[in-house]
Design an enzyme around this catalytic site. Structure first.
Site, PDB file in Angstrom:
ATOM      1  N   ARG A  18      13.198 -29.995 -16.866  1.00 35.95           N
ATOM      2  CA  ARG A  18      13.844 -29.873 -18.172  1.00 35.95           C
ATOM      3  C   ARG A  18      15.303 -30.287 -18.026  1.00 35.95           C
ATOM      4  O   ARG A  18      15.928 -30.060 -16.978  1.00 35.95           O
ATOM      5  CB  ARG A  18      13.758 -28.433 -18.703  1.00 35.95           C
ATOM      6  CG  ARG A  18      12.364 -27.851 -18.736  1.00 35.95           C
ATOM      7  CD  ARG A  18      11.425 -28.622 -19.632  1.00 35.95           C
ATOM      8  NE  ARG A  18      11.531 -28.230 -21.038  1.00 35.95           N
ATOM      9  CZ  ARG A  18      10.769 -28.776 -21.993  1.00 35.95           C
ATOM     10  NH1 ARG A  18       9.905 -29.725 -21.705  1.00 35.95           N
ATOM     11  NH2 ARG A  18      10.891 -28.361 -23.243  1.00 35.95           N
TER      12      ARG A  18
ATOM     13  N   GLU B 186      17.820 -34.761 -26.970  1.00 36.19           N
ATOM     14  CA  GLU B 186      16.888 -35.884 -27.091  1.00 36.19           C
ATOM     15  C   GLU B 186      16.644 -36.195 -28.561  1.00 36.19           C
ATOM     16  O   GLU B 186      16.362 -35.277 -29.328  1.00 36.19           O
ATOM     17  CB  GLU B 186      15.568 -35.562 -26.383  1.00 36.19           C
ATOM     18  CG  GLU B 186      15.732 -35.325 -24.888  1.00 36.19           C
ATOM     19  CD  GLU B 186      14.403 -35.077 -24.173  1.00 36.19           C
ATOM     20  OE1 GLU B 186      13.332 -35.313 -24.793  1.00 36.19           O
ATOM     21  OE2 GLU B 186      14.418 -34.650 -23.017  1.00 36.19           O
TER      22      GLU B 186
ATOM     23  N   HIS C 186      12.217 -39.824 -21.905  1.00 34.98           N
ATOM     24  CA  HIS C 186      11.183 -38.771 -21.915  1.00 34.98           C
ATOM     25  C   HIS C 186       9.806 -39.383 -22.196  1.00 34.98           C
ATOM     26  O   HIS C 186       9.037 -38.871 -23.015  1.00 34.98           O
ATOM     27  CB  HIS C 186      11.495 -37.691 -22.944  1.00 34.98           C
ATOM     28  CG  HIS C 186      10.876 -36.362 -22.599  1.00 34.98           C
ATOM     29  ND1 HIS C 186      11.393 -35.169 -23.017  1.00 34.98           N
ATOM     30  CD2 HIS C 186       9.769 -36.049 -21.870  1.00 34.98           C
ATOM     31  CE1 HIS C 186      10.643 -34.167 -22.559  1.00 34.98           C
ATOM     32  NE2 HIS C 186       9.649 -34.685 -21.858  1.00 34.98           N
TER      33      HIS C 186
END
Length: 309
Positions: A222, A251, A270
């Site tokens: 993370r 993000e 991601h």
């Protein structure tokens, strides 16, 4: 449990929800991304599938559904989902742990090879039309340090071992001395732990200074595991060899973020676990678990809600 009522938190037009048609005929499904979609079904619901719903939506629906006996999350990470009432309840929560582990292990190895073989330099030289010979690094015999020995960490470790690398790991119960030892020895440091109050800021300025000057940090856990400001400074000053990131504090990254200007950073938006069938695989895990639930069998991937993983 053939007469279950399942609340699906997400876009009701999502084509993936068609996979739910294999559920028993008696199963009632209510889907939506607004709380109003669950007014009628919530009081009798026994299952919640959080497909793409926010924590706020889940919290609202949770309060409307006093008979819920099981909640499943499409994602593996739960730091943005859990709220106190859910964490303290006896209702089991399952997640997608394991669905994405193998491909994230592959990304970790891709990052190792990216830096060891100078792939960025090769690409730039080809684009410039320059014949630029240089030495590369043999990864066999180098050390990968894995912080977080869950499914993802083990997937990376297996692949590193197959390439002849030495693998050392750090578990949750290991102390700070063990972490410093790993950071000092590793040529590649892979972060694959969940985000909890204990792991937030796991890698900061002190940890980055403990790493070898040529070492590479790889984060597939993370974003907030790493102190972003400290990492940017370490990369700018070239105090470490580089970093490969698939996760971030924010993000998508905003335009002009310092990460975009670093030539010793491999940046994945991601997408390291976004295979063409990743959503189908995530839904299939729920369907497999529902069959267990229907038969009264133990559920897969039950998480410790107090720990957050």
């Amino acid at each position: 449990m053939d007469n279950s009522t399942i609340l699906v938190l997400g876009d009701p037009t999502d084509p993936l929800l068609a996979m739910l048609e294999v559920l028993p005929d008696g199963a009632r499904i209510a889907a939506g991304n607004r709380v109003e979609a669950f007014t009628d079904a919530a009081p009798s619901a026994d299952v919640i599938l959080n497909w793409t719903g926010s924590r706020e939506l889940l919290q609202q629906v949770w309060r409307m559904a006093p008979r819920v006996r099981w909640i499943h999350s499409r994602s593996a990470g739960l730091d943005e989902l859990l709220f106190p009432d859910l964490a303290e309840s006896a209702v089991p929560l399952t997640n997608a742990r394991g669905v994405f582990s193998e491909v994230l292990g592959e990304f970790a190895i891709a990052a190792v090879l990216f830096f060891a073989k100078g792939l960025r330099r090769m690409i730039r030289s080809r684009e410039a039309g320059v014949w630029d010979q240089f030495d590369t690094v043999e990864v066999a015999g180098q050390t990968m340090g894995v912080i977080g020995l869950g499914d993802i960490g083990k997937a990376a470790a297996r692949r590193a071992d197959a390439m002849g690398m030495r693998v050392i790991g750090l578990r949750r119960t290991d102390g700070p001395e063990r972490k410093r030892e790993l950071l000092e020895l590793a040529d590649y440091v892979v972060l694959s732990t969940p985000l909890t109050p204990e792991t937030r800021g796991l890698i900061g300025e002190a940890e980055l200074r403990a790493m070898k000057p040529e070492a590479v940090l790889i984060n597939v856990g993370r974003g907030p595991l790493v102190d972003e400001t400290a990492l940017i400074a370490a990369l700018r000053d070239r105090r470490i060899g580089g970093a490969a990131l698939d996760v971030f504090n924010q993000e998508p990254l905003p335009a002009g973020h310092p990460y975009f200007g670093l030539d010793n950073l491999l940046l994945s938006p991601h997408s390291a676990d976004h295979t063409p069938d990743w959503q189908q695989r995530a839904m299939q895990l729920f369907l497999d678990n529902f069959e267990r639930y229907r038969k009264g069998e133990p559920l897969r991937n039950v998480v410790d809600k107090r720990r957050g993983y």
